[in-house]
Write an enzyme that holds these catalytic residues in place. Sequence first.
Site, mmCIF file in Angstrom:
data_model
loop_
_atom_site.group_PDB
_atom_site.id
_atom_site.type_symbol
_atom_site.label_atom_id
_atom_site.label_comp_id
_atom_site.label_asym_id
_atom_site.label_seq_id
_atom_site.Cartn_x
_atom_site.Cartn_y
_atom_site.Cartn_z
ATOM 1 N N ASP A 51 31.702 33.672 44.037
ATOM 2 C CA ASP A 51 32.700 33.129 43.640
ATOM 3 C C ASP A 51 33.129 32.022 44.979
ATOM 4 O O ASP A 51 33.167 30.795 44.774
ATOM 5 C CB ASP A 51 34.125 33.433 43.105
ATOM 6 C CG ASP A 51 35.090 32.458 43.111
ATOM 7 O OD1 ASP A 51 35.069 31.654 42.072
ATOM 8 O OD2 ASP A 51 36.237 32.259 44.027
ATOM 9 N N GLU A 123 28.065 34.688 39.132
ATOM 10 C CA GLU A 123 28.565 34.502 40.444
ATOM 11 C C GLU A 123 28.416 35.781 41.292
ATOM 12 O O GLU A 123 28.115 35.978 42.437
ATOM 13 C CB GLU A 123 30.280 34.755 40.548
ATOM 14 C CG GLU A 123 30.847 33.403 39.917
ATOM 15 C CD GLU A 123 32.348 33.057 40.020
ATOM 16 O OE1 GLU A 123 32.961 32.073 40.156
ATOM 17 O OE2 GLU A 123 32.967 34.357 39.654
#
Lengths: 228, 228
Positions: A51, A123
């Site tokens: 992320d 992610e």
Amino acid sequence: MKELEHTLEASFGIVFEDGSLLETAFTHTSYANEHRLLNISHNERLEFLGDAVLQLLISQYLYLKYPNKAEGDMSKLRSMIVREESLAGFSRDCGFDQHIKLGKGEEKSGGRNRDTILGDLFEAFLGALLLDKGVEAVSNFLNQVMIPKVETGSYEQVKDYKTQLQELLQTKGEVSIVYTVVNEEGPAHAKQFQVQVTADGQVLSQGQGRSKKMAEQDAAKNALAELT
Amino acid sequence: MKELEHTLEASFGIVFEDGSLLETAFTHTSYANEHRLLNISHNERLEFLGDAVLQLLISQYLYLKYPNKAEGDMSKLRSMIVREESLAGFSRDCGFDQHIKLGKGEEKSGGRNRDTILGDLFEAFLGALLLDKGVEAVSNFLNQVMIPKVETGSYEQVKDYKTQLQELLQTKGEVSIVYTVVNEEGPAHAKQFQVQVTADGQVLSQGQGRSKKMAEQDAAKNALAELT
């Protein structure tokens, strides 16, 4: 894993030094929980890292592409680009959904096609790639997979159509816009939703898509096309 | 700017290729607004970028340092490490507060010592460094300036002492804990605050620091030392 490794090499020229990182990225908590005695790592920690590297690379991309956009505007654009449904779509584009290891319950309830799981998976993969090959490799991968779609603005559509429709209709006062799923078919990994949109009870249009949200957007898009 | 460039080279071996990036990083919006006709860039866009690179590097640091911490715990730690007051402190440690260009009003009202301005400045500098020299250079800089303090846990204290004191006192029921500034001295760039802490009106201790918050923490720390 072998098939995934083959796809990564063939499509993106990526060969992991440390295969266990890739393994971890593709292991959902539900699978790790089901095999607790084996002490398997799941992908939540890698997702945390992925992320962050995604946020950075998209920030840098926006900074360089839009020299005149203010911080707040870049921030809005970034959150549209990295939102869950968009990342889940990139996971599907890469065929990642075929390779994630899920617990039995999660598999049964359609987890393999769930946006939260697939967005997190994307992610986690970026996090694994960062650790294995560094930030440049992640940047190269995004330039192949994500940036072309961002350039064509296709990430923008999901937000736009529903908002546009609402804004258009509300110029004439309060209107109640309702989206209803009227049909849902296909196996878990290839669901198709059909959604109908009404304004104050009057049917405006229909739309379809791989998720409820996408079908709603499609319906809003079709309604806009008819109304404008 | 010359003095700043000299400091950066002498202390950190950093010489900017593109000096205008450094100039922009050290220009607050209030200064740019005051010289609107000159069309000067301010540091908000660089702050956007710097925030992202900081998040990534701290995430990576935490990931590698704590192999067993869950995502949520790393996330909490990260937000403590990169919070405004902490970044403002690093700006001061580097002497950045001496070099930021502020508008006259902002300067008058003590902006040069304001945590929001100095925290943003630190991030903007990281953004400029990223663009000029890449992510490795930012990582090296943080390893010199920030990580040593993080390692000693000094970033944790600000949250801890006040919370600890509250938790300790409230074991015996509701208690009203009040922090009051009893003295404030020194020039804007080197202010010292003295704060007194009371519980249900009874003085527990005093503390001091470069900001109200730091002085409050110091007072809580001293109170804890006396009580436990």
